[in-house]
Design an enzyme around this catalytic site. Sequence first.
Site, PDB file in Angstrom:
ATOM      1  N   ALA A  81      11.219  -5.009  -9.822  1.00  0.00           N
ATOM      2  CA  ALA A  81      10.526  -5.889  -8.883  1.00  0.00           C
ATOM      3  C   ALA A  81      11.515  -6.885  -8.281  1.00  0.00           C
ATOM      4  CB  ALA A  81       9.405  -6.628  -9.586  1.00  0.00           C
ATOM      5  N   GLU A 102       0.668  11.431  -3.846  1.00  0.00           N
ATOM      6  CA  GLU A 102       1.277  11.846  -5.118  1.00  0.00           C
ATOM      7  C   GLU A 102       1.528  10.623  -5.995  1.00  0.00           C
ATOM      8  OE1 GLU A 102       4.935  13.918  -4.322  1.00  0.00           O
ATOM      9  OE2 GLU A 102       4.002  15.170  -2.780  1.00  0.00           O
ATOM     10  N   LYS A 122       4.168   8.218  -8.035  1.00  0.00           N
ATOM     11  CA  LYS A 122       5.591   7.878  -7.940  1.00  0.00           C
ATOM     12  C   LYS A 122       6.116   7.777  -9.371  1.00  0.00           C
ATOM     13  CE  LYS A 122       8.969   5.047  -5.572  1.00  0.00           C
ATOM     14  NZ  LYS A 122       9.923   5.026  -6.659  1.00  0.00           N
TER      15      LYS A 122
END
Length: 708
Positions: free
Chosen positions: A52, A137, A139
């Site tokens: 992050a 999808e 990750k």
Amino acid sequence: MNLDLFTNSGEDSSQDASAISKESARASQLRQALHHHAHCYYTLDLPEVPDAEYDRLFRELQDIETRYPALKTADSPTQRVGGAVLPEFQTVRHQVPMLSIRTETDNESSGASAFDDRVRRELGFKEDAPDVIYVAELKFDGLAMSLRYEHGTLVQAATRGDGEFGEDVTHNVRTIGQIPLQLAPGVPAVLEVRGEVYMRRDDFDALNMRQLRKIEDGAKSEKTFVNPRNAAAGAVRQLDSNIAAQRPLSFFAYGLGEVFGWPLNVQAFKTHFDLLQTLKRWGFPVAEQTRCVDGAKGLIAFHEQIASERDRLPYDIDGVVYKVNDLSLQAQLGFVTREPRWAVAHKFPAQEELTTVLGIDVQVGRTGKLTPVAKLAPVFVGGVTVTNATLHNEDEARRKDVRVGDTVIVRRAGDVIPEVVSVVLAKRQLHSEIFTMPHICPVCGSPAIRDEAEADYRCTGGLFCIAQRKQAFLHFAQRRAVEVDGLGEKLIDQMVDSGIVQSLPDLYKLGLAALVQLDRMAEKSALNILTALEASKTTTLPRFIYGLGIRHVGEATAKEFARHFGELNAFMNASEEELLEVCDVGPVVAQSVKTFFAQAHHQEIVAQLRACGVHWPEGPPAERVAKTLSGKTVVLTGTLPNLSREDAKALLEAAGAKVAGSVSAKTSYLVAGAEAGSKLEKAKQLGVPVLDEQGLLQLVEGNSNGNS
Ligand code: IVH
């Protein structure tokens, strides 16, 4: 290197020269830091900061470069895919570059519509044009891999590296069971399958346990891994494939690289979804969550659904990926620098964040266990604000070497308690002090002792220690023990701190006058507590034994003791040998029980509780009881006045009876409480004897002694 960039000055970007020079300095600082972190992450497999934080720095640089394009440099991390090629490995040139995907900045599920807007705009779609179809999808949080098959045989596996050149790690990837070494006939002559190598969480935990054991056995060069992704990256980049083979890895396919030489009867696919289905047929694992969805709405719903399932997946994901399904539309959209315009990664709120350690407290548990807890500057991670993280015990605190003032990575995933993953050593302050466990209890000042064979320090103050006393009340009053409804942590804190209760029996001596003096305790609530206390007096022997909080005596062991001895006095007076005769009881438990009752004040507490009216049905020891009801089948129905269904069942089973769900001619007794229905009718028809609670108690006690 100065990496002190965790706070931005946040200055206004006015166009004057001084502002530009400030932005320029900041950009160069960011570039330097991003290079450093990319090196730690991709090359050393030893990240210093959570993803992050890397993402934030990256976006900040992207933002400066967008506002001041002149500040963009050729070597900027925004201009290339992270990673480097290690000299130890053969270099592989990717015929089709391995690109990265742009990250949608908005963490909310609605952020998906920004991507859909962009795609529609770039394709020139009018407002009334139909929805774009996407493949959504997962990750995966692992490392990208390109698998090259020639005439169906795996000939090469390469890491992404810098996107153009990767490392040849074929020897290690061959050890991954999920990756086919040979494909069935009917595949293109050259086929590069792209996907993610990752480690399942259970495999990661088991690996770390093995590593810890090796370290404890003195293996100096071994280490534990901070997360499954690091462990996977480390395994793939082992020079010795024997080591890689011992690190359990998995794989998911999500795309293609170079492909040519299609067999005549096989059609190349038109959509990404087709491509994934085909990869599955060819034997590659494709995540079952993959979906074809319509427009922004479909993407948002997918994001929400996966966010709610995330913690239950057996592997880490850090978001979802959206891809335009139609391959001709993908071609139309094309690429910008290092990213395709037809795909975006949409991350979830981070489960790892940076924060600082304000202090290290030592908490005292029910059995006197001292637990070091890091007090943190509040940080939003894994969906909640975290201010504490356990350091478990002295060894763990020492292994992580967390110190007051340190910047640390905190992780909170799902309902798991927050933990400190690692310290950012680059940010450690000079003269920081190593944490040591206190040798006296921080609450009562009694000596704290660590037995050689144990990981924990314990306060030796027993119930003289206020912290242990509070925990003892809480344990006694909990639902699975003697159950005093409404008596929770806050109330117990107040009661103990104000001195209106000192030991467990004091609870039953409380009156309305004492209770209403407590904070926020209206007469009504006080009456409720008194009623709950009165109700708790009717209990069972297993609950009472468990409620005493004898160390190592959990709920199951308490049940065994109750079944075996039948009555409390026999249990309290049992010798160590007699205790060891009880099913599943070993020397540690037996010793703990002996030590507990050897203390006069524990005997006194039991006697006083009984004197206050706490009672339970007692019976002869297991062997004799077994004869009373063995071979009998009993059915329970309706609500009994005092005993819960589970308690009644436990009593009957302890006496050797089988408890069945329905009444038949073979039923020996029906125990019926209030609002008994059809079972009672049936029992009457069949002439099955019907008992009430009293009858049940007499039955299990063999019509003998009740509790005094
Ligand atoms: S597609 C051209 N799909 O995320 C697009 N990547 O920055 C190529 N990743 O390192 C990537 N799950 O290893 C794609 N379902 C997924 C993915 C995925 C994880 C990784 C990939 C790459 C990074 C993208």
